[in-house]
Design an enzyme around this catalytic site. Structure first.
Site, PDB file in Angstrom:
ATOM      1  N   GLU A 348       6.918  79.512  46.871  1.00  0.00           N
ATOM      2  CA  GLU A 348       6.705  78.363  47.872  1.00  0.00           C
ATOM      3  C   GLU A 348       7.714  77.922  48.845  1.00  0.00           C
ATOM      4  O   GLU A 348       7.943  76.757  49.171  1.00  0.00           O
ATOM      5  CB  GLU A 348       6.464  76.989  47.056  1.00  0.00           C
ATOM      6  CG  GLU A 348       5.285  76.935  45.707  1.00  0.00           C
ATOM      7  CD  GLU A 348       5.195  76.034  44.952  1.00  0.00           C
ATOM      8  OE1 GLU A 348       4.272  75.410  44.688  1.00  0.00           O
ATOM      9  OE2 GLU A 348       6.474  75.158  44.579  1.00  0.00           O
TER      10      GLU A 348
HETATM   11  C1  TNX Z   1       4.744  74.756  41.334  1.00  0.00           C
HETATM   12  S1  TNX Z   1       5.328  77.179  39.724  1.00  0.00           S
HETATM   13  C2  TNX Z   1       6.023  75.292  41.337  1.00  0.00           C
HETATM   14  C3  TNX Z   1       7.148  74.208  40.773  1.00  0.00           C
HETATM   15  C4  TNX Z   1       6.458  72.833  40.509  1.00  0.00           C
HETATM   16  C5  TNX Z   1       5.449  73.175  39.785  1.00  0.00           C
HETATM   17  C6  TNX Z   1       4.611  71.888  39.190  1.00  0.00           C
HETATM   18  C7  TNX Z   1       6.342  77.299  40.944  1.00  0.00           C
HETATM   19  C8  TNX Z   1       6.860  78.678  40.828  1.00  0.00           C
HETATM   20  N1  TNX Z   1       6.609  76.349  41.774  1.00  0.00           N
HETATM   21  O1  TNX Z   1       7.994  74.116  41.918  1.00  0.00           O
HETATM   22  O2  TNX Z   1       7.341  72.345  39.750  1.00  0.00           O
HETATM   23  O3  TNX Z   1       4.132  73.849  40.362  1.00  0.00           O
HETATM   24  O4  TNX Z   1       3.541  72.292  38.101  1.00  0.00           O
END
Ligand code: TNX
Length: 532
Positions: A348
């Site tokens: 992300e």
């Molecule tokens: C997505 S999963 C994220 C996390 C969040 C999570 C919450 C991922 C690699 N990144 O930063 O904590 O969703 O469900």
């Protein structure tokens, strides 16, 4: 007279039969999780008694430690001494020669039980199985009167996947050393062998880095919601690594980057991306945009962040100081981490330009390699060139998993819709998120890693990991409620073959495990899918 004799005969027969097998539960109905590769029950029963002792066959500290664990587990509820040594005993732990593997077998005869493996890890797993084959009352921490019986038979077992992981996000809410150890105990009993610690994120930096002390002085202060955060000193971290290693669990530390880095950006201004303005000022970027309120000759630190949004922060991927920083952090972490992997995050990074992201991920992998380790990253890292041995952790995008496969790299399976322990069970759950799915116990159980993602087969998969993100999870009770019983379902997904797994059978076994958790004081979620 004839009548009286008949009664006496019946009484004698009854007492003989109850003597032979008083209340012994057939081996395959004892509730062993994860389900072993094969269980053969035979007639007869072994009884643990006040004279029972553990005999170690083989040598080494690891073997001794497994023997001691078994004794420590058996002593409180039975009240027996259970000495551990190399003299003759009725609980035999046998380290056999041959190439070390996690495979083990258990033979239960009326007079003895023998666990055999070519590795101490295998004996540890065998020991965990034996504990689950004993009556649930064995979980008590003070003496209870009980017949400590195990039905005769033979168990053969080995794991389906080499990497069986669980992740704790200690960044969103800090988790104390004590609570991490408590989780490790549960992981060990379920035969997990990797603990992934998500050590940094926008809301907190949780590992002391001596060369960059403000990371924890500033970045470790708070957590989601603005409550006091915390961090592991290097000594704390080493203590966790050791505690895990004693239970055959390898720690994988994660520094999430280049996104999810606000805590680091709040600690050190120079890591922030920015632009040199024509007047000589330096403007920092905030949430992807130039922040004209924060102008200075030097880049200023970002503000502390305690919300739960994702995807707004990024390191300055075009500045050398960033790579000096990353190398210092990785060097210090490597010195404390005996395991083969460093997790570099990579998810992300919505405000990092795509080309910059790729450049960054490729450079960071080089740094990890320079220090003798392999990189794991969230599936997005597969959009960059992966080094041999780098692992992509599938959480969201099938196409990224396939990009990793095409490059000849392995995939760690953590599909958010099945494996995320922070997802709510259903719409009535008061903790957790539900952006990926509601995950009831059967959802966590009923999937096959080898067919889950189009194009990804068993041989492409390193293993399975169950992440627990902690945006909404702030205490041990919260952790337990979200992790259990699903962590046990995912343990079985990771350890047992798909052919061996069966939901109806698991429903019965998890109900027995629930009794153990009750005795252990673990506040698990009583899924309506199970007759507890
Ligand atoms: C997505 S999963 C994220 C996390 C969040 C999570 C919450 C991922 C690699 N990144 O930063 O904590 O969703 O469900």
């Amino acid at each position: 007279m004839k009548h009286t004799l008949q009664i006496i005969a019946a009484l004698v027969a009854f007492s003989i039969s109850s003597c032979q097998a008083p209340n012994s539960i057939p081996l395959d109905q004892t509730g062993i999780i994860p389900i072993p590769s094969s269980i053969l029950s035979s007639s007869g029963v072994f009884e643990l008694g006040s004279g029972s002792s553990i005999q170690l066959v083989g040598s080494g500290e690891d073997l001794k430690r497994v023997g001691d664990y078994l004794a420590e587990k058996l002593r409180p509820a039975t009240g027996y001494d259970i000495p551990v040594g190399t003299g003759k005993g009725d609980l035999i732990l046998e380290l056999i020669s041959g190439e070390a593997s996690e495979k083990y077998s258990i033979e239960i005869k009326s007079d003895w039980i023998k666990i055999s493996s070519t590795s101490a890890a295998g004996l540890y797993y065998g020991m965990q199985t034996l504990i689950k084959a004993l009556p649930v009352e064995i979980e008590n921490t003070s003496v209870v009167a009980h017949d400590w019986l195990v039905s005769n038979g033979k168990i053969e077992d080995e794991p389906e996947f080499a990497y069986r992981g669980a992740m704790l996000d200690v960044a969103r809410h800090f988790i104390s050393v004590e609570d991490v150890k408590h989780y490790i105990d549960q992981m060990g009993s379920l035969k997990f062998n990797y603990l992934h610690l998500h050590l940094s994120d926008d809301q907190g930096w949780r590992i002391e880095i001596k060369s960059w002390p403000k990371l924890t002085e500033i970045g470790g202060k708070t957590e989601v919601g603005g409550t006091e955060g915390g961090f592991f000193t290097q000594e704390d971290y080493v203590e966790i690594v050791k505690y895990a290693a004693d239970r055959f669990i390898t720690v994988v530390p994660e520094i999430d980057m280049p996104g999810h880095t606000n805590a680091a950006l709040a600690s050190y201004g120079e890591l922030n991306p920015g632009v040199n303005l024509p007047n000589g000022d330096f403007a920092i970027m905030n949430e992807g945009k130039i922040d004209f309120d924060i102008l200075d000759k030097n880049p200023q630190p970002a503000e502390i962040y305690t919300g739960i949004e994702v995807g707004f922060s990024t390191f300055a991927t075009n500045k050398e100081i960033t790579y000096t920083f990353v190398e210092d952090v990785i060097r210090e972490l490597v010195e404390l981490t005996p395991g083969p992997y460093i997790h570099i995050g990579g998810d992300e990074s919505h405000v990092t330009e795509k080309a910059d992201y790729i450049y960054f991920v490729e450079r960071v992998q080089e740094i990890v390699t320079k220090y003798g380790k392999k990189s794991i990253g969230w599936d997005e890292i597969a959009t960059a060139k992966l080094l041999p041995g780098s692992v992509a952790q599938f959480w969201a995008l099938e196409e990224n998993a396939n990009l990793a496969k095409e490059q000849g790299n392995q995939i760690l399976m953590s599909p958010a819709k099945r494996a995320y322990l922070d997802m709510q069970y259903d719409s009535t759950s008061t903790l957790g998120l539900h952006w990926a799915a509601y995950i009831e116990l059967d959802d966590a159980y009923n999937w096959d890693p080898a067919t889950y993602s189009e194009g990804i087969n068993k041989s492409d998969i390193l293993g399975v990991e169950a992440p627990l993100w902690t945006e909404t999870i702030a205490s041990r009770a919260d952790i337990e409620y979200m992790a259990f019983p699903r962590l046990a379902a995912l343990a079985e997904v990771a350890w047992s073959s798909n052919e061996r797994r069966n939901w109806e059978d698991f429903q019965k076994r998890i109900a027995i495990q629930g009794k153990r958790w009750d005795i252990n004081g673990i506040g698990f979620y009583r899924s309506p899918k199970v007759n507890w």
